[in-house]
Design a protein around this motif. Structure first.
Motif, short mmCIF file in Angstrom:
data_model
loop_
_atom_site.label_atom_id
_atom_site.label_comp_id
_atom_site.label_asym_id
_atom_site.label_seq_id
_atom_site.Cartn_x
_atom_site.Cartn_y
_atom_site.Cartn_z
N ASP A 333 5.02 -0.79 7.41
CA ASP A 333 4.87 0.23 8.38
C ASP A 333 4.29 1.60 7.42
N LYS A 335 1.54 2.98 6.28
CA LYS A 335 0.23 3.68 6.85
C LYS A 335 0.49 3.66 8.06
N ASN A 336 1.17 3.35 9.08
CA ASN A 336 1.15 3.91 10.34
C ASN A 336 2.02 5.17 10.58
#
Length: 381
Positions: A333, A335-336
Protein backbone atom coordinates in the motif's frame (compact mmCIF):
# COMPACT_ATOMS: atom_id res chain seq x y z
CA UNK A 1 -21.62 55.87 39.84
CA UNK A 2 -19.59 55.44 36.60
CA UNK A 3 -20.78 57.57 33.71
CA UNK A 4 -21.02 54.55 31.36
CA UNK A 5 -24.02 53.36 33.46
CA UNK A 6 -25.97 56.23 31.90
CA UNK A 7 -24.41 56.33 28.46
CA UNK A 8 -24.81 52.66 27.60
CA UNK A 9 -28.66 52.56 27.75
CA UNK A 10 -28.75 55.76 25.71
CA UNK A 11 -26.57 54.21 23.01
CA UNK A 12 -28.86 51.18 22.83
CA UNK A 13 -31.94 53.37 22.38
CA UNK A 14 -30.33 55.43 19.64
CA UNK A 15 -29.13 52.25 17.94
CA UNK A 16 -32.59 50.73 17.90
CA UNK A 17 -34.12 53.87 16.40
CA UNK A 18 -31.47 54.12 13.72
CA UNK A 19 -31.15 50.43 12.86
CA UNK A 20 -33.56 50.59 9.96
CA UNK A 21 -31.56 53.23 8.10
CA UNK A 22 -27.94 52.40 8.96
CA UNK A 23 -25.69 51.36 6.08
CA UNK A 24 -22.09 50.13 6.32
CA UNK A 25 -19.59 52.95 6.06
CA UNK A 26 -15.94 52.64 5.14
CA UNK A 27 -13.74 55.71 5.63
CA UNK A 28 -12.31 57.07 2.39
CA UNK A 29 -8.80 56.04 3.41
CA UNK A 30 -9.81 52.37 3.46
CA UNK A 31 -11.27 52.48 -0.04
CA UNK A 32 -8.67 54.63 -1.77
CA UNK A 33 -7.29 53.07 -4.91
CA UNK A 34 -4.43 55.55 -5.19
CA UNK A 35 -1.06 53.87 -4.76
CA UNK A 36 1.84 55.97 -3.51
CA UNK A 37 5.55 55.21 -3.61
CA UNK A 38 7.03 53.98 -0.33
CA UNK A 39 10.80 54.45 0.13
CA UNK A 40 13.16 53.24 2.84
CA UNK A 41 16.71 54.21 1.93
CA UNK A 42 20.03 54.38 3.73
CA UNK A 43 23.68 55.08 2.83
CA UNK A 44 26.02 53.13 5.07
CA UNK A 45 29.25 55.07 5.51
CA UNK A 46 30.77 52.16 7.46
CA UNK A 47 31.23 50.05 4.34
CA UNK A 48 30.30 52.35 1.44
CA UNK A 49 27.06 50.55 0.68
CA UNK A 50 23.48 51.69 0.11
CA UNK A 51 20.10 49.99 0.33
CA UNK A 52 16.80 51.37 -0.93
CA UNK A 53 13.56 49.41 -0.62
CA UNK A 54 10.69 50.47 -2.86
CA UNK A 55 7.08 49.37 -2.55
CA UNK A 56 3.64 50.80 -3.23
CA UNK A 57 1.13 51.73 -0.56
CA UNK A 58 -2.14 49.84 -0.29
CA UNK A 59 -5.46 50.76 1.28
CA UNK A 60 -6.34 49.77 4.83
CA UNK A 61 -8.90 47.32 3.47
CA UNK A 62 -6.21 45.36 1.62
CA UNK A 63 -5.10 42.08 3.19
CA UNK A 64 -2.28 41.22 0.79
CA UNK A 65 1.33 42.39 1.11
CA UNK A 66 2.19 45.74 -0.51
CA UNK A 67 3.55 45.24 -4.04
CA UNK A 68 7.22 45.86 -4.74
CA UNK A 69 8.20 48.68 -7.08
CA UNK A 70 10.22 46.93 -9.76
CA UNK A 71 12.37 48.05 -12.69
CA UNK A 72 13.15 51.46 -11.22
CA UNK A 73 16.39 53.35 -11.84
CA UNK A 74 17.86 54.20 -8.44
CA UNK A 75 21.05 56.20 -7.90
CA UNK A 76 22.85 57.66 -4.91
CA UNK A 77 24.26 61.16 -5.50
CA UNK A 78 26.52 63.41 -3.47
CA UNK A 79 26.56 67.22 -3.44
CA UNK A 80 29.54 67.29 -5.81
CA UNK A 81 27.77 65.48 -8.62
CA UNK A 82 29.13 61.95 -8.16
CA UNK A 83 26.54 59.18 -8.45
CA UNK A 84 26.34 55.41 -7.98
CA UNK A 85 23.67 53.24 -9.62
CA UNK A 86 21.97 50.59 -7.49
CA UNK A 87 20.90 47.14 -8.64
CA UNK A 88 17.35 45.96 -8.04
CA UNK A 89 15.96 42.50 -7.29
CA UNK A 90 12.51 40.93 -7.60
CA UNK A 91 11.40 42.15 -4.16
CA UNK A 92 11.93 45.88 -4.63
CA UNK A 93 15.34 45.97 -2.92
CA UNK A 94 17.96 48.14 -4.63
CA UNK A 95 21.54 47.80 -3.39
CA UNK A 96 24.99 49.06 -4.23
CA UNK A 97 28.54 48.89 -2.91
CA UNK A 98 31.80 50.72 -3.48
CA UNK A 99 30.33 54.14 -2.77
CA UNK A 100 33.14 56.57 -1.95
CA UNK A 101 32.06 58.40 1.20
CA UNK A 102 33.61 61.85 1.36
CA UNK A 103 34.16 63.87 4.50
CA UNK A 104 31.41 66.45 5.11
CA UNK A 105 29.60 65.41 1.91
CA UNK A 106 25.82 65.45 1.58
CA UNK A 107 23.92 62.62 -0.11
CA UNK A 108 20.53 62.04 -1.70
CA UNK A 109 18.66 59.36 -3.64
CA UNK A 110 17.18 59.76 -7.12
CA UNK A 111 14.46 57.34 -8.25
CA UNK A 112 12.95 57.01 -11.70
CA UNK A 113 10.08 54.52 -11.70
CA UNK A 114 9.02 52.36 -14.62
CA UNK A 115 6.25 54.85 -15.46
CA UNK A 116 8.92 57.58 -15.86
CA UNK A 117 8.07 59.43 -12.67
CA UNK A 118 11.12 60.95 -10.99
CA UNK A 119 11.53 61.20 -7.23
CA UNK A 120 14.32 63.01 -5.42
CA UNK A 121 15.18 63.17 -1.74
CA UNK A 122 16.59 66.13 0.11
CA UNK A 123 20.34 66.09 0.68
CA UNK A 124 21.09 64.52 4.06
CA UNK A 125 24.01 64.65 6.50
CA UNK A 126 25.59 61.32 7.40
CA UNK A 127 25.52 60.62 11.14
CA UNK A 128 28.03 58.38 12.89
CA UNK A 129 26.77 55.85 15.41
CA UNK A 130 28.58 55.08 18.66
CA UNK A 131 29.18 51.40 19.49
CA UNK A 132 26.46 49.30 21.07
CA UNK A 133 27.49 48.97 24.70
CA UNK A 134 25.44 45.92 25.50
CA UNK A 135 22.92 43.60 23.87
CA UNK A 136 21.29 41.42 26.49
CA UNK A 137 18.25 39.32 27.25
CA UNK A 138 16.00 39.73 30.26
CA UNK A 139 13.81 36.82 31.51
CA UNK A 140 10.21 37.73 32.31
CA UNK A 141 7.22 35.76 33.52
CA UNK A 142 5.79 35.53 30.00
CA UNK A 143 8.98 35.21 27.98
CA UNK A 144 12.20 37.05 27.18
CA UNK A 145 12.96 40.67 26.26
CA UNK A 146 16.05 41.46 24.18
CA UNK A 147 17.36 44.91 25.18
CA UNK A 148 20.08 47.25 23.92
CA UNK A 149 22.17 49.88 25.68
CA UNK A 150 24.41 52.58 24.23
CA UNK A 151 25.84 56.01 24.98
CA UNK A 152 27.71 58.90 23.36
CA UNK A 153 30.19 60.83 25.52
CA UNK A 154 30.24 63.65 22.94
CA UNK A 155 26.44 64.13 23.24
CA UNK A 156 26.22 64.30 19.44
CA UNK A 157 23.92 61.34 18.80
CA UNK A 158 20.70 61.86 20.76
CA UNK A 159 18.39 60.22 18.15
CA UNK A 160 18.69 56.48 17.66
CA UNK A 161 17.12 53.83 15.47
CA UNK A 162 17.54 50.05 15.60
CA UNK A 163 16.77 47.09 13.38
CA UNK A 164 17.73 43.46 13.75
CA UNK A 165 18.05 40.09 12.07
CA UNK A 166 17.07 37.10 14.19
CA UNK A 167 17.95 33.47 13.57
CA UNK A 168 16.84 30.42 15.49
CA UNK A 169 17.52 26.70 15.37
CA UNK A 170 14.65 24.23 15.53
CA UNK A 171 13.75 20.69 14.51
CA UNK A 172 10.83 18.86 12.97
CA UNK A 173 8.69 16.70 15.24
CA UNK A 174 9.93 13.46 13.66
CA UNK A 175 13.12 12.41 11.87
CA UNK A 176 12.56 11.30 8.28
CA UNK A 177 14.86 8.34 7.64
CA UNK A 178 13.90 7.64 4.05
CA UNK A 179 13.60 9.51 0.79
CA UNK A 180 11.19 8.66 -2.01
CA UNK A 181 12.87 8.48 -5.43
CA UNK A 182 11.61 6.87 -8.66
CA UNK A 183 8.74 5.11 -6.88
CA UNK A 184 11.20 3.61 -4.40
CA UNK A 185 11.94 4.35 -0.76
CA UNK A 186 15.67 4.64 -0.13
CA UNK A 187 17.63 5.40 3.05
CA UNK A 188 17.98 9.17 3.30
CA UNK A 189 21.57 10.38 2.78
CA UNK A 190 22.95 12.31 5.74
CA UNK A 191 23.46 15.46 3.66
CA UNK A 192 19.76 15.42 2.74
CA UNK A 193 18.38 15.27 6.28
CA UNK A 194 15.43 17.61 6.80
CA UNK A 195 15.10 17.33 10.56
CA UNK A 196 17.11 20.35 11.74
CA UNK A 197 16.67 23.88 10.36
CA UNK A 198 17.66 27.48 10.90
CA UNK A 199 15.22 30.27 10.14
CA UNK A 200 16.12 33.96 9.74
CA UNK A 201 13.76 36.93 9.74
CA UNK A 202 14.25 40.69 9.96
CA UNK A 203 12.56 43.24 12.20
CA UNK A 204 9.49 44.96 10.81
CA UNK A 205 8.54 47.42 13.53
CA UNK A 206 9.89 50.94 14.00
CA UNK A 207 12.33 51.02 16.95
CA UNK A 208 13.59 54.46 17.93
CA UNK A 209 14.63 56.37 21.05
CA UNK A 210 15.66 59.91 21.90
CA UNK A 211 17.89 61.17 24.70
CA UNK A 212 17.21 64.79 23.80
CA UNK A 213 15.46 65.44 27.11
CA UNK A 214 18.14 63.71 29.18
CA UNK A 215 21.19 65.29 30.73
CA UNK A 216 23.43 62.56 29.29
CA UNK A 217 23.28 60.90 25.90
CA UNK A 218 22.57 57.42 27.29
CA UNK A 219 20.09 54.73 26.24
CA UNK A 220 19.66 52.06 28.89
CA UNK A 221 17.98 48.71 28.13
CA UNK A 222 15.78 49.72 25.21
CA UNK A 223 13.56 46.75 24.31
CA UNK A 224 14.09 45.57 20.73
CA UNK A 225 11.74 42.59 20.82
CA UNK A 226 9.77 40.30 23.12
CA UNK A 227 9.92 36.53 22.63
CA UNK A 228 6.93 34.81 24.25
CA UNK A 229 7.42 31.77 26.46
CA UNK A 230 6.88 28.60 24.47
CA UNK A 231 8.05 30.19 21.22
CA UNK A 232 9.87 28.00 18.72
CA UNK A 233 12.64 30.64 18.79
CA UNK A 234 13.65 29.53 22.28
CA UNK A 235 13.38 25.78 21.59
CA UNK A 236 17.12 25.15 21.01
CA UNK A 237 19.12 28.30 20.33
CA UNK A 238 18.31 31.85 19.27
CA UNK A 239 20.54 34.62 17.92
CA UNK A 240 19.97 38.29 17.20
CA UNK A 241 22.21 40.63 15.22
CA UNK A 242 21.19 44.17 16.19
CA UNK A 243 22.01 47.20 14.04
CA UNK A 244 22.18 50.74 15.42
CA UNK A 245 21.93 54.02 13.53
CA UNK A 246 21.94 57.63 14.61
CA UNK A 247 19.34 59.90 13.03
CA UNK A 248 19.10 63.61 12.42
CA UNK A 249 16.36 65.42 14.29
CA UNK A 250 14.25 65.64 11.11
CA UNK A 251 14.61 61.92 10.45
CA UNK A 252 13.73 61.09 14.03
CA UNK A 253 10.63 63.29 13.88
CA UNK A 254 9.52 61.46 10.74
CA UNK A 255 9.95 57.98 12.23
CA UNK A 256 8.28 59.05 15.47
CA UNK A 257 5.30 60.38 13.56
CA UNK A 258 5.10 57.22 11.49
CA UNK A 259 5.41 55.04 14.59
CA UNK A 260 2.45 56.78 16.20
CA UNK A 261 0.42 56.58 13.00
CA UNK A 262 1.04 52.91 12.35
CA UNK A 263 1.39 51.54 15.89
CA UNK A 264 -1.80 49.52 15.48
CA UNK A 265 -1.11 48.52 11.88
CA UNK A 266 2.52 47.41 11.64
CA UNK A 267 5.56 48.85 9.94
CA UNK A 268 6.47 51.17 7.13
CA UNK A 269 5.44 48.78 4.37
CA UNK A 270 2.03 47.92 5.85
CA UNK A 271 -1.15 49.78 4.84
CA UNK A 272 -0.91 53.47 5.72
CA UNK A 273 -3.87 55.36 7.24
CA UNK A 274 -2.81 58.82 6.14
CA UNK A 275 -0.07 61.10 4.91
CA UNK A 276 3.20 61.12 6.84
CA UNK A 277 5.60 63.55 5.20
CA UNK A 278 9.16 62.40 4.59
CA UNK A 279 12.05 63.97 2.71
CA UNK A 280 11.33 62.51 -0.75
CA UNK A 281 9.39 64.35 -3.46
CA UNK A 282 8.06 63.85 -6.97
CA UNK A 283 10.06 66.33 -9.05
CA UNK A 284 7.19 67.03 -11.46
CA UNK A 285 4.38 66.86 -8.91
CA UNK A 286 5.52 68.14 -5.48
CA UNK A 287 2.01 67.73 -4.06
CA UNK A 288 2.06 63.95 -4.55
CA UNK A 289 2.50 62.19 -1.20
CA UNK A 290 5.61 60.03 -0.99
CA UNK A 291 5.96 57.78 2.05
CA UNK A 292 9.36 57.02 3.52
CA UNK A 293 12.65 58.63 4.37
CA UNK A 294 16.21 58.64 3.05
CA UNK A 295 19.08 58.99 5.50
CA UNK A 296 22.64 57.78 6.06
CA UNK A 297 25.58 57.33 8.37
CA UNK A 298 27.61 54.61 10.01
CA UNK A 299 26.02 51.47 11.41
CA UNK A 300 27.22 49.61 14.49
CA UNK A 301 26.15 46.03 15.18
CA UNK A 302 26.29 43.46 17.94
CA UNK A 303 25.20 39.81 18.20
CA UNK A 304 23.74 37.82 21.06
CA UNK A 305 22.91 34.13 21.55
CA UNK A 306 20.26 32.64 23.83
CA UNK A 307 20.45 28.89 24.52
CA UNK A 308 17.65 26.80 25.95
CA UNK A 309 19.88 25.76 28.84
CA UNK A 310 20.41 29.41 29.82
CA UNK A 311 16.71 30.01 30.43
CA UNK A 312 15.01 29.71 33.82
CA UNK A 313 13.18 26.40 34.23
CA UNK A 314 9.76 28.02 33.92
CA UNK A 315 10.64 29.30 30.43
CA UNK A 316 12.02 25.99 29.12
CA UNK A 317 8.91 24.90 27.30
CA UNK A 318 7.96 24.70 23.66
CA UNK A 319 4.46 24.64 22.27
CA UNK A 320 5.26 22.42 19.30
CA UNK A 321 3.10 21.33 16.45
CA UNK A 322 -0.06 19.64 17.59
CA UNK A 323 -1.74 16.79 15.78
CA UNK A 324 1.39 15.12 14.37
CA UNK A 325 0.47 11.49 13.88
CA UNK A 326 2.23 8.44 12.51
CA UNK A 327 0.81 5.47 10.64
CA UNK A 328 2.10 2.08 9.59
CA UNK A 329 1.61 1.34 5.89
CA UNK A 330 2.07 -2.16 4.48
CA UNK A 331 4.47 -2.63 1.58
CA UNK A 332 1.75 -3.22 -1.00
CA UNK A 333 0.00 0.00 0.00
CA UNK A 334 3.01 2.32 0.17
CA UNK A 335 2.57 3.87 -3.27
CA UNK A 336 -1.05 4.72 -2.53
CA UNK A 337 -0.09 6.48 0.69
CA UNK A 338 2.79 8.53 -0.69
CA UNK A 339 0.60 11.47 -1.86
CA UNK A 340 -0.93 11.71 1.61
CA UNK A 341 1.97 10.76 3.87
CA UNK A 342 5.00 12.24 2.23
CA UNK A 343 7.72 11.34 4.73
CA UNK A 344 8.79 7.87 5.83
CA UNK A 345 10.32 7.70 9.29
CA UNK A 346 11.41 4.07 9.43
CA UNK A 347 10.50 0.48 8.69
CA UNK A 348 7.72 -1.58 10.25
CA UNK A 349 8.77 -5.15 10.92
CA UNK A 350 7.29 -8.47 11.95
CA UNK A 351 10.27 -10.12 13.54
CA UNK A 352 13.13 -9.96 11.02
CA UNK A 353 10.77 -9.29 8.11
CA UNK A 354 9.99 -5.77 6.88
CA UNK A 355 6.26 -5.53 6.33
CA UNK A 356 5.93 -1.81 5.67
CA UNK A 357 6.99 1.69 6.62
CA UNK A 358 6.06 4.21 9.29
CA UNK A 359 4.81 7.43 7.70
CA UNK A 360 3.89 10.91 8.86
CA UNK A 361 2.86 14.13 7.17
CA UNK A 362 5.47 16.38 5.58
CA UNK A 363 4.79 19.22 8.01
CA UNK A 364 5.71 16.92 10.89
CA UNK A 365 8.98 15.61 9.45
CA UNK A 366 10.31 18.33 7.14
CA UNK A 367 11.55 21.37 9.07
CA UNK A 368 11.66 23.39 5.84
CA UNK A 369 7.86 23.60 5.80
CA UNK A 370 8.17 26.07 8.69
CA UNK A 371 10.25 28.55 6.72
CA UNK A 372 13.77 27.47 7.59
CA UNK A 373 16.72 26.01 5.70
CA UNK A 374 18.92 23.04 6.55
CA UNK A 375 22.19 24.91 6.01
CA UNK A 376 23.72 26.06 9.29
CA UNK A 377 24.73 29.75 9.23
CA UNK A 378 28.44 30.49 9.21
CA UNK A 379 28.18 32.51 12.43
CA UNK A 380 26.37 29.77 14.35
CA UNK A 381 28.14 28.74 17.53
Amino acid sequence: MPIYRYIFPLIICIGLLAAACVEPYAPPATESTKSYLVVDGYVNSSDGSATVKLTRSVSLATTTAPPAELNAIVTIEDDQGKSTALTGDTKGNYTGTGIIIGSNRLYRVRIVTSDKQEYLSDFVTLKDSPPIDDLAWVPLNDGVDVVVSTHDDTDNSRYYQWSFDETWEYTAVYLSGFIFENDTLLPRPFDQYIYRCWRTTSSQNIIIASTDQLQKDVVDKKTLTHIPAGSQKLFIKYSMLAHQRVLTRDAYDYWEQLEKTTESLGGLFDPQPGKVSGNIHNTSNPDEPVLGYFSGGSVTSKRIFIKLGDLPNELRRYQGQEGCMIDTVLLEDVKNFIPIYSEALGTATNGPITIGYIFTSKTCADCRTQGGVTTKPDFWQ
